[in-house]
Motif scaffolding. Structure first.
Motif, mmCIF file in Angstrom:
data_model
loop_
_atom_site.group_PDB
_atom_site.id
_atom_site.type_symbol
_atom_site.label_atom_id
_atom_site.label_comp_id
_atom_site.label_asym_id
_atom_site.label_seq_id
_atom_site.Cartn_x
_atom_site.Cartn_y
_atom_site.Cartn_z
ATOM 1 N N ASP A 1 -3.632 -1.067 -12.384
ATOM 2 C CA ASP A 1 -2.664 -0.816 -11.306
ATOM 3 C C ASP A 1 -2.958 0.517 -10.631
ATOM 4 O O ASP A 1 -3.012 0.618 -9.404
ATOM 5 N N GLY A 2 -3.120 1.553 -11.456
ATOM 6 C CA GLY A 2 -3.317 2.891 -10.914
ATOM 7 C C GLY A 2 -4.565 2.999 -10.074
ATOM 8 O O GLY A 2 -4.547 3.598 -8.984
ATOM 9 N N ALA A 3 -5.673 2.428 -10.543
ATOM 10 C CA ALA A 3 -6.928 2.486 -9.795
ATOM 11 C C ALA A 3 -6.804 1.761 -8.464
ATOM 12 O O ALA A 3 -7.340 2.218 -7.443
ATOM 13 N N ASN A 4 -6.098 0.631 -8.454
ATOM 14 C CA ASN A 4 -5.952 -0.159 -7.238
ATOM 15 C C ASN A 4 -5.060 0.534 -6.218
ATOM 16 O O ASN A 4 -5.361 0.545 -5.013
ATOM 17 N N LEU A 5 -3.974 1.136 -6.684
ATOM 18 C CA LEU A 5 -2.971 1.694 -5.776
ATOM 19 C C LEU A 5 -3.332 3.081 -5.265
ATOM 20 O O LEU A 5 -3.113 3.393 -4.083
ATOM 21 N N ALA A 6 -3.881 3.931 -6.111
ATOM 22 C CA ALA A 6 -4.049 5.341 -5.755
ATOM 23 C C ALA A 6 -4.930 5.531 -4.529
ATOM 24 O O ALA A 6 -4.586 6.282 -3.609
ATOM 25 N N TRP A 7 -6.072 4.855 -4.482
ATOM 26 C CA TRP A 7 -6.973 5.082 -3.346
ATOM 27 C C TRP A 7 -6.375 4.544 -2.050
ATOM 28 O O TRP A 7 -6.582 5.122 -0.975
ATOM 29 N N LYS A 8 -5.616 3.446 -2.139
ATOM 30 C CA LYS A 8 -5.004 2.878 -0.929
ATOM 31 C C LYS A 8 -3.974 3.842 -0.354
ATOM 32 O O LYS A 8 -3.914 4.044 0.870
ATOM 33 N N LEU A 9 -3.165 4.444 -1.219
ATOM 34 C CA LEU A 9 -2.219 5.447 -0.744
ATOM 35 C C LEU A 9 -2.962 6.623 -0.113
ATOM 36 O O LEU A 9 -2.574 7.119 0.956
ATOM 37 N N ALA A 10 -4.020 7.069 -0.774
ATOM 38 C CA ALA A 10 -4.776 8.208 -0.246
ATOM 39 C C ALA A 10 -5.379 7.896 1.113
ATOM 40 O O ALA A 10 -5.339 8.726 2.028
ATOM 41 N N TRP A 11 -5.933 6.706 1.275
ATOM 42 C CA TRP A 11 -6.569 6.354 2.555
ATOM 43 C C TRP A 11 -5.540 6.251 3.681
ATOM 44 O O TRP A 11 -5.821 6.630 4.814
ATOM 45 N N VAL A 12 -4.346 5.762 3.364
ATOM 46 C CA VAL A 12 -3.289 5.707 4.376
ATOM 47 C C VAL A 12 -2.833 7.121 4.727
ATOM 48 O O VAL A 12 -2.697 7.476 5.905
ATOM 49 N N LEU A 13 -2.600 7.946 3.717
ATOM 50 C CA LEU A 13 -2.109 9.305 3.952
ATOM 51 C C LEU A 13 -3.131 10.156 4.696
ATOM 52 O O LEU A 13 -2.765 11.033 5.481
ATOM 53 N N ARG A 14 -4.414 9.900 4.476
ATOM 54 C CA ARG A 14 -5.455 10.664 5.139
ATOM 55 C C ARG A 14 -5.830 10.094 6.503
ATOM 56 O O ARG A 14 -6.689 10.639 7.192
ATOM 57 N N GLY A 15 -5.179 9.000 6.881
ATOM 58 C CA GLY A 15 -5.429 8.426 8.191
ATOM 59 C C GLY A 15 -6.666 7.563 8.277
ATOM 60 O O GLY A 15 -7.098 7.184 9.373
ATOM 61 N N HIS A 16 -7.238 7.183 7.137
ATOM 62 C CA HIS A 16 -8.417 6.323 7.140
ATOM 63 C C HIS A 16 -8.060 4.843 7.242
ATOM 64 O O HIS A 16 -8.941 4.019 7.517
ATOM 65 N N ALA A 17 -6.798 4.498 6.972
ATOM 66 C CA ALA A 17 -6.412 3.090 6.926
ATOM 67 C C ALA A 17 -4.969 2.938 7.371
ATOM 68 O O ALA A 17 -4.170 3.882 7.330
ATOM 69 N N ALA A 18 -4.635 1.718 7.788
ATOM 70 C CA ALA A 18 -3.276 1.404 8.225
ATOM 71 C C ALA A 18 -2.372 1.173 7.017
ATOM 72 O O ALA A 18 -2.831 0.703 5.970
ATOM 73 N N PRO A 19 -1.071 1.495 7.136
ATOM 74 C CA PRO A 19 -0.153 1.278 6.009
ATOM 75 C C PRO A 19 -0.114 -0.155 5.506
ATOM 76 O O PRO A 19 0.234 -0.397 4.348
ATOM 77 N N ALA A 20 -0.500 -1.122 6.346
ATOM 78 C CA ALA A 20 -0.444 -2.527 5.930
ATOM 79 C C ALA A 20 -1.344 -2.815 4.736
ATOM 80 O O ALA A 20 -1.111 -3.779 4.005
ATOM 81 N N ILE A 21 -2.376 -1.989 4.501
ATOM 82 C CA ILE A 21 -3.250 -2.281 3.356
ATOM 83 C C ILE A 21 -2.502 -2.129 2.038
ATOM 84 O O ILE A 21 -2.923 -2.672 1.017
ATOM 85 N N LEU A 22 -1.370 -1.412 2.044
ATOM 86 C CA LEU A 22 -0.619 -1.208 0.808
ATOM 87 C C LEU A 22 -0.019 -2.509 0.291
ATOM 88 O O LEU A 22 0.272 -2.635 -0.901
ATOM 89 N N ASP A 23 0.162 -3.483 1.172
ATOM 90 C CA ASP A 23 0.663 -4.783 0.725
ATOM 91 C C ASP A 23 -0.333 -5.478 -0.196
ATOM 92 O O ASP A 23 0.043 -6.350 -0.986
ATOM 93 N N THR A 24 -1.612 -5.121 -0.082
ATOM 94 C CA THR A 24 -2.616 -5.789 -0.912
ATOM 95 C C THR A 24 -2.566 -5.329 -2.362
ATOM 96 O O THR A 24 -3.179 -5.956 -3.223
ATOM 97 N N TYR A 25 -1.844 -4.257 -2.652
ATOM 98 C CA TYR A 25 -1.688 -3.835 -4.051
ATOM 99 C C TYR A 25 -1.018 -4.944 -4.856
ATOM 100 O O TYR A 25 -1.528 -5.384 -5.895
#
Length: 552
Positions: A312-336
């Motif tokens: 869980d942690g490995a999957n979620l942490a990078w997605k949050l980081a990429w959204v917060l850093r502006g590399h990705a849209a918040p919608a990718i968080l649904d894929t967690y």
């Protein structure tokens, strides 16, 4: 910013991510977020590591995630387990799992002492400047806004404090306060039987070097070694036995006597648990996420409870980081939720199956079930299915943040990119994940990815948090302009044709791969996945325009 002292330090008023729970899952999430540069606060009700007997087994995937979080191979002690045996009092050994050898550079199965792991991970967190950890704080309530979450936390003196975070993660265990506040319910079952878990020290020289399950319907008993001269026994309570009765030194000595003289052992820890098999309907709601036992509880019969939380942690942490850093849209968080929940459920189902083997209801059921298992082991196909762990659900996603894979490919999109021993540009021998680092990486198989891209495409990939890496055959060190590693044992290069490009997510999942001639379309597809509001076909993006007060 890190603090592990017991004085009442005030929590910061605002952070990027607030993590509730500082057990092994919460600490690993904090370590990963810290490596990605995310400002993180971790809160827990207690200050110190809990010493009750809990998780004891980790597989190769869990060890790889701990490596990714920054733990070296010798950060905590482990015992490599070569096999798992299942015994029947009538039929003898009726089942076996071969856990010898390594996958992706790590042993297939080890036992460990959880406090050692937690201390090691907390030490890793303490080195990260963007992470603060505080004990003595309990979550009271949450209010979710369109642009963040406001948490009210109470300190040990009864004083309330407000913390605003863009996202909140509940890693606060099976009795999760976060899960209750967002209204998520557990589905599943609770086993009717209580189990006494006993950890002892001063292991006798004749102790086993493997894991055994004594599948006696009268008293099923798993038994295993652990680091530091420890052994663990787990005894199912029989009808009419009380917790207090079985926890007495006299009862424990009687239970352990068939294996070893109890006088030679020191009882270190003991506890009575009731096992559960439960999973939430969703692992997230809006800006709040659940991880580990807060999201799912796996019975212990396959040693996957903590492992699932680390995934869980490995999957979620990078997605949050990429959204917060502006590399990705918040919608990718649904894929967690979309990626993790099906696999967590599959592991729970496997654990329940193993539970039926370990805990037959009576002698007749034991004879038929164990007899069937012994019969199945007579044919090579079915024997491999169990002995070589083919029964274990593979961590391969059907839907999520990747381009759907093509059948027949050795590299499967939505599954883990292999890890192997490599030699880097500085001639250091390292596992390949250490070179991939904390990046979204475009890997070239025997080709420099930069040579296949235009300057604009290179800049575009870097704006997604992307880096470049070439995997070369051993001894090929000249030519090319990007970082490279040599495949020392020829384990990675045979998996794809020379010139193939592979997009590898920070959690080591393969996002996409294509021939070098299709480099431009590969980058466009990856950019579309990260930037589009439709990043996942089955995802549900939650937009909140008004404050929603979550129930107490």
């Amino acid at each position: 910013m890190n603090n592990n002292k017991k004085d009442c330090q005030l929590p910061p008023a605002a952070v990027d991510v607030l993590v509730i729970g500082y057990g092994p899952v919460g600490a690993t999430i904090a370590a990963l977020l810290g490596r990605y540069g995310v400002t993180t606060l971790v809160l827990d009700k207690v200050h110190d590591v809990v010493l009750m007997p809990r998780a004891i087994a980790l597989d190769n995937e869990a060890l790889r995630i701990l490596q990714q979080a920054g733990l070296s191979e010798d950060a905590f002690e482990k015992i490599v387990i070569p096999e798992v045996k299942m015994h029947s009092p009538v039929l003898g050994q009726f089942g076996r799992a071969n856990t010898e050898g390594c996958i992706d550079g790590h042993p297939k199965l080890v036992t460990f002492y959880q406090p050692d792991l937690e201390h090691a991970m907390r030490s890793q967190v303490a080195r990260l400047k963007t992470v603060t950890s505080l004990g003595g704080f309990e979550l009271e309530s949450l209010v979710e806004m369109s642009d963040g979450v406001v948490a009210s936390v109470r300190d040990e003196h009864g004083q309330s404090h407000s913390v605003r975070a863009q996202y909140l993660i509940g890693a606060d265990g099976a009795s999760s306060r976060v899960r209750a506040l967002i209204g998520q319910e557990f589905e599943g079952e609770t086993y009717a039987e209580d189990w006494l878990i006993v950890d002892v020290k001063n292991r006798h020289k004749s102790a086993i070097d493997h894991i055994e399950f004594v599948c006696d319907p009268r008293r099923p008993t798993p038994h295993m070694p652990a680091p530091g001269g420890r052994e663990r026994w787990e005894f199912m309570l029989q009808s009419g036995e009380s917790r207090e009765e079985l926890e007495s030194p006299e009862s424990i000595a009687r239970l352990i006597a068939p294996w070893i003289n109890p006088q030679e052992l020191e009882i270190e820890r003991k506890a009575v648990y009731r096992f559960h098999a439960r999973c939430c309907n969703r692992f997230s709601k809006g800006r709040v996420f659940l991880a580990g036992d807060a999201a799912h509880i796996t019975p212990p019969f396959v040693g996957q409870g903590l492992v699932a939380g680390l995934r869980d942690g490995a999957n979620l942490a990078w997605k949050l980081a990429w959204v917060l850093r502006g590399h990705a849209a918040p919608a990718i968080l649904d894929t967690y939720d979309e990626e993790r929940r099906p696999h967590a459920r599959a592991m729970i189902h496997l654990a329940k199956l193993m539970g039926r083997l370990v805990m037959p209801k009576n002698k007749i059921a034991a004879f038929f079930v164990h007899g069937l298992m012994r019969t199945l082991a007579l044919t090579p196909t079915t024997r491999r299915y169990f002995e070589q762990l083919d029964i274990k659900p593979k961590n391969t996603f059907k839907h999520g943040l990747f381009v759907h894979h093509r059948r027949g490919d050795k590299l499967v999109r939505g599954s883990l990119f292999p890890q192997a021993w490599t030699r880097n540009m500085q001639k250091q021998i390292k596992l390949s994940d250490d070179t991939l680092g904390d990046n979204l990486t475009l890997v070239g198989f025997g080709v420099d990815p930069l040579s296949l891209l235009t300057p604009d495409q290179i800049v575009s990939w870097e704006k997604l948090g992307g880096h470049f890496l070439e995997v070369r055959a051993r001894g090929q060190r000249s030519g090319g302009s990007c970082d490279f590693i040599e495949d020392m044992n020829h384990e990675i290069l045979p998996l794809a044709a020379k010139g193939t490009l592979v997009a590898v997510r920070p959690d080591r999942i393969i996002m996409h791969h294509a021939p070098g001639a299709d480099a431009g379309s590969l980058l466009r597809d990856c950019r579309g996945l990260l930037a589009s509001k439709d990043a996942t076909p089955d995802g549900v993006s939650i937009t909140i325009n008004e404050p929603i007060r979550l129930r107490a």
